[in-house]
Design a protein around this motif. Structure first.
Motif, mmCIF file in Angstrom:
data_model
loop_
_atom_site.group_PDB
_atom_site.id
_atom_site.type_symbol
_atom_site.label_atom_id
_atom_site.label_comp_id
_atom_site.label_asym_id
_atom_site.label_seq_id
_atom_site.Cartn_x
_atom_site.Cartn_y
_atom_site.Cartn_z
ATOM 1 N N LEU A 1 9.609 16.256 -31.178
ATOM 2 C CA LEU A 1 10.586 15.169 -31.171
ATOM 3 C C LEU A 1 11.160 14.915 -32.566
ATOM 4 O O LEU A 1 12.375 14.728 -32.725
ATOM 5 C CB LEU A 1 9.932 13.891 -30.639
ATOM 6 N N ALA A 2 10.300 14.940 -33.591
ATOM 7 C CA ALA A 2 10.785 14.699 -34.952
ATOM 8 C C ALA A 2 11.682 15.829 -35.428
ATOM 9 O O ALA A 2 12.676 15.599 -36.125
ATOM 10 C CB ALA A 2 9.608 14.522 -35.907
ATOM 11 N N GLY A 3 11.343 17.051 -35.055
ATOM 12 C CA GLY A 3 12.212 18.165 -35.408
ATOM 13 C C GLY A 3 13.599 17.998 -34.822
ATOM 14 O O GLY A 3 14.610 18.223 -35.498
ATOM 15 N N TYR A 4 13.647 17.559 -33.574
ATOM 16 C CA TYR A 4 14.931 17.297 -32.916
ATOM 17 C C TYR A 4 15.688 16.180 -33.632
ATOM 18 O O TYR A 4 16.900 16.287 -33.885
ATOM 19 C CB TYR A 4 14.681 16.927 -31.455
ATOM 20 N N CYS A 5 14.987 15.102 -33.981
ATOM 21 C CA CYS A 5 15.632 13.968 -34.646
ATOM 22 C C CYS A 5 16.158 14.346 -36.028
ATOM 23 O O CYS A 5 17.155 13.781 -36.492
ATOM 24 C CB CYS A 5 14.647 12.806 -34.768
ATOM 25 N N SER A 6 15.503 15.292 -36.688
ATOM 26 C CA SER A 6 15.941 15.672 -38.032
ATOM 27 C C SER A 6 17.314 16.318 -38.021
ATOM 28 O O SER A 6 18.028 16.288 -39.027
ATOM 29 C CB SER A 6 14.927 16.631 -38.665
ATOM 30 N N GLN A 7 17.702 16.895 -36.886
ATOM 31 C CA GLN A 7 19.028 17.484 -36.785
ATOM 32 C C GLN A 7 20.100 16.401 -36.697
ATOM 33 O O GLN A 7 21.252 16.627 -37.056
ATOM 34 C CB GLN A 7 19.096 18.394 -35.540
ATOM 35 N N THR B 1 14.018 11.730 -41.652
ATOM 36 C CA THR B 1 13.074 11.840 -40.538
ATOM 37 C C THR B 1 11.642 11.925 -41.039
ATOM 38 O O THR B 1 10.733 11.288 -40.486
ATOM 39 C CB THR B 1 13.397 13.079 -39.687
ATOM 40 N N ILE B 2 11.410 12.704 -42.090
ATOM 41 C CA ILE B 2 10.069 12.813 -42.677
ATOM 42 C C ILE B 2 9.599 11.446 -43.170
ATOM 43 O O ILE B 2 8.449 11.028 -42.918
ATOM 44 C CB ILE B 2 10.062 13.837 -43.825
ATOM 45 N N ASP B 3 10.461 10.727 -43.877
ATOM 46 C CA ASP B 3 10.083 9.422 -44.422
ATOM 47 C C ASP B 3 9.735 8.427 -43.322
ATOM 48 O O ASP B 3 8.743 7.693 -43.423
ATOM 49 C CB ASP B 3 11.222 8.870 -45.282
ATOM 50 N N VAL B 4 10.531 8.396 -42.265
ATOM 51 C CA VAL B 4 10.265 7.464 -41.156
ATOM 52 C C VAL B 4 8.929 7.795 -40.489
ATOM 53 O O VAL B 4 8.128 6.897 -40.174
ATOM 54 C CB VAL B 4 11.408 7.510 -40.128
ATOM 55 N N ALA B 5 8.668 9.082 -40.271
ATOM 56 C CA ALA B 5 7.396 9.485 -39.671
ATOM 57 C C ALA B 5 6.220 9.063 -40.542
ATOM 58 O O ALA B 5 5.189 8.590 -40.033
ATOM 59 C CB ALA B 5 7.377 10.997 -39.453
ATOM 60 N N CYS B 6 6.357 9.182 -41.858
ATOM 61 C CA CYS B 6 5.282 8.789 -42.773
ATOM 62 C C CYS B 6 5.082 7.271 -42.789
ATOM 63 O O CYS B 6 3.944 6.786 -42.870
ATOM 64 C CB CYS B 6 5.589 9.281 -44.183
#
Length: 475
Positions: free
Chosen positions: A306-312, A319-324
């Motif tokens: 899901l995060a990979g998709y959102c990063s696009q 996206t990395i920052d939000v996940a962290c």
């Protein structure tokens, strides 16, 4: 002043891109946008990476059996894992350069042949010294797989689908762990050869990957670059490549290695001592712990995808920052819960950890020079893991400052507090390094500044340029 301007520029460009189109970015449409040939490359790369994880965790889930077989403590058996981590960067560098200069295909095949040999050999080890020697060689082979598998899987993927497929690719690691757990349960109960069967079985699937790769040519991206590189290079040319790569891209390689160290600390810091924490502090049995770990890896697989998709859509760094940030928010529940809510906490914590990790493959590929893509991606990834290999020792050392009351006299420590504090700092570190770093989302993967006459200007238009080896708007 230049550094201050750089930081200001990085923070300004951190805002989400919101690059979304309903018709273009619908996940089903993205899957359908891949041609059969592209699916073939992706699946070969994905399963190669997944089985790399299977082979690695074949040791971590059989500590007790290996300790009995070799008459050693679990700590001594863990040296085998440490040796794997130590030799991975060497394999990444050698196989990465080979894949960049000779093509992805044959280094991939040779890499898998070595994995087959070393997995079989592990199952035939009868002394501790043999075990350590074979696992060292396995580490060399394992290190060569990530960069090549990532390039094979993602190079030819359509631009709009790169984020989604990156997340799925990276989720191959928890998928490989789940496979290892499942097959170990089967073999442990039904085979008189015990742990050895798990390693013998682990040598079989790479054979099918080798066969599949034999019938596939080079990726389109690599073939488009091949004419620029001239004739097949000699061994001397490869040595010159190594010097060229380090001379012209050492800043980029250093940054990506530090970034990957943060990611690896984040992963290991939240996972390595977790089972021990559940057993010592909360009294969970092995079956309960296995179920919790499976839940965590399911969350990791979904989060990475899901995060990979959102990063696009929102951008790689955002996206990395939000996940962290969310991963940090779940830390207390993750480490101080012992009731029914623990499963939800475990699921969402690893959802966030692997969610951030899901952006890594395509982020590394986009930031790597095309001529040395496999080398930079694989080497930086494995150097980061090598640096983070100390996470277990660091957490253990911190844990000794927080002893818990013991029932039978055995020393136990409050690893809940340790994991929570350690992981919080790591999340903050990853956010900082990611936010201040470059991003090249959408960059063409077929452009190569190093190929033409080996004269690299190292100048890229727009954000993310490095002019004459000097830091401008990126690293």
């Amino acid at each position: 002043m230049a550094f201050v301007n750089y930081v200001q520029d990085r923070l300004k460009t951190l805002k989400p891109t919101l690059d979304f189109n309903v018709k273009r970015d619908d996940p089903i449409r993205l899957f359908l946008s891949l041609k059969p040939r592209q699916w073939g490359y992706f699946l070969v790369g994905f399963f190669a990476w997944s089985w790399d994880a299977f082979d690695f965790h074949s040791v971590t889930i059989t500590y007790a059996e290996l300790s009995t077989a070799f008459g050693r403590t679990a700590t001594e058996i863990s040296v085998g894992v440490t040796l794997v981590l130590l030799f991975r960067p060497l394999g990444a560098a050698i196989f990465g350069l080979a894949a960049d200069r000779y093509g992805r295909k044959w280094p991939f095949i040779i890499n898998n042949i070595l994995l087959v040999v070393f997995e079989l050999a592990t199952g035939f080890c009868y002394t501790y010294q043999q075990f350590l020697a074979v696992r060292s060689l396995f580490g060399f082979a394992m290190g060569g797989m990530y960069g090549n598998a990532a390039a094979t899987a993602l190079e030819d993927v359509p631009e709009s689908a790169k984020g989604l497929m990156s997340g799925i690719f990276q989720s191959g690691f928890p998928f490989g762990y789940l496979l290892a757990v499942v097959f170990w349960k089967v073999f442990d109960e039904q085979s008189r050869y015990g742990w050895r069967v798990l390693f013998w079985f682990g040598a079989v699937p790479p054979i099918f990957l080798i066969i599949a790769r034999l019938f596939m040519c080079e990726t389109d991206t690599y073939q488009d670059r091949s004419p620029q590189r001239g004739s097949t290079p000699s061994f001397y040319d490869v040595l010159e490549d190594i010097k060229l790569a380090l001379k012209r891209h050492w800043i980029r390689l250093s940054y990506l290695s530090l970034l990957m160290a943060g990611f690896s600390f984040m992963s290991h810091g939240t996972q390595d001592l977790y089972a021990l924490m559940l057993r010592n502090k909360y009294g969970f049995d092995s079956s309960h712990i296995t179920l919790i770990q499976v839940t965590a890896n399911i969350g990791a697989f979904i989060g990475g995808t899901l995060a990979g998709y959102c990063s696009q859509i929102f951008g790689r760094r955002f996206t990395i920052d939000v996940a962290c940030i969310f991963g940090g928010a779940f830390l207390y529940a993750y480490t101080f819960s012992s009731g029914s809510g623990l499963y939800a906490a475990v699921f969402f914590e690893q959802f966030c950890v692997q969610g951030a990790f899901g952006v890594v493959p395509i982020h590394l590929i986009e930031l790597s020079p095309a001529a040395f893509r496999t080398f930079v991606v694989g080497t930086s990834y494995n150097l980061g893991i090598l640096i983070a290999s100390a996470s277990n020792s660091i957490e253990t050392a911190i844990g000794e400052r927080y002893p818990l009351p013991s029932v039978d006299g055995t020393a136990i420590y409050d690893y809940s507090l340790v994991i929570c504090i350690f992981a919080a700092w790591v999340f903050a570190y990853v956010i900082l390094v990611t936010s201040l770093g470059p991003e090249s989302k959408g960059v063409t993967l077929r452009k190569d500044d190093d190929d033409e006459d080996f004269e690299m200007s190292d100048t890229v238009s727009g954000p993310g340029a490095m002019e004459n080896g000097t830091l401008t708007r990126t690293l």
